[in-house]
Design a protein around this motif. Structure first.
Motif, short mmCIF file in Angstrom:
data_model
loop_
_atom_site.label_atom_id
_atom_site.label_comp_id
_atom_site.label_asym_id
_atom_site.label_seq_id
_atom_site.Cartn_x
_atom_site.Cartn_y
_atom_site.Cartn_z
N GLU A 33 0.84 -1.21 0.00
CA GLU A 33 0.00 0.00 0.00
C GLU A 33 0.87 1.25 0.00
O GLU A 33 0.62 2.19 -0.74
CB GLU A 33 -0.90 0.03 1.24
N ASP A 45 -7.65 3.80 1.02
CA ASP A 45 -8.66 4.87 1.06
C ASP A 45 -8.66 5.74 -0.20
O ASP A 45 -9.46 6.67 -0.32
CB ASP A 45 -8.47 5.74 2.29
N TRP A 87 -2.63 3.85 -0.83
CA TRP A 87 -3.47 3.51 0.32
C TRP A 87 -4.86 3.09 -0.13
O TRP A 87 -5.40 3.60 -1.12
CB TRP A 87 -3.56 4.69 1.29
N SER A 132 -6.41 7.82 -1.21
CA SER A 132 -5.76 9.14 -1.04
C SER A 132 -4.57 9.35 -1.96
O SER A 132 -4.13 10.50 -2.13
CB SER A 132 -5.33 9.32 0.42
#
Length: 160
Positions: free
Chosen positions: A148, A156, A154, A158
């Motif tokens: 990641e 999420d 990541w 981002s």
């Protein structure tokens, strides 16, 4: 005491072995007092035309090494695996911060590179990095997140 009228020159501190604040303080001690007041100490060398200090060099190096490990083949050839082992040996010999290089060389002698896959190499390097983080009093990185952080971005989103 000077020999035969020759002043002994104090060795300049190694910038690659010293963080910028310490390096700047050592430099200011070598300047005449009138110049010392003009020196501004900064946390990091942000001028991209200046040599890297120890902290900048470390961050850049770890970023490069982790990225290289993350993009190492999942099924390397024998030659690729051997080349990566050789790389880390040569890297440890030539890293510009001598104390850092010696410490890393000792660590990889005890813990040789694991080059059977990208996952194995990334985990091995994360463990080596955490060994350094512990010595420096920094937090450890969660090695389950190496891909990641260094390859995929990541979860999420981002980094997208």
């Amino acid at each position: 005491m000077p020999l035969h009228g020759i002043e002994e020159e104090e060795e300049k501190p190694c910038r690659a072995c010293t963080d910028f604040r310490s390096w700047a303080k050592k430099q200011s001690k070598q300047k005449p007092p009138a110049v010392q007041n003009d020196i501004k100490i900064k946390e990091s060398s942000t001028n991209h035309e200046c040599p890297l200090d120890k902290d900048d060099l470390g961050r850049s190096t770890w970023g490069f090494l982790h990225t290289m490990a993350a993009y190492f083949p999942d099924k390397p050839t024998i030659e690729q695996a051997q080349n990566m082992c050789d790389f880390f040996q040569i890297f440890a010999e030539h890293y510009p911060c001598e104390p850092c290089a010696k410490d890393f060389a000792e660590d990889i002698t005890k813990n040789p590179p694991k080059t059977k896959s990208s996952q194995a190499l990334s985990q091995w390097l994360c463990e080596r990095h955490n060994t350094v983080n512990i010595k420096l009093g920094k937090p450890e990185f969660d090695c389950s997140k190496v891909f990641e952080r260094w390859r995929d971005g990541w979860a999420d989103g981002s980094c997208d």
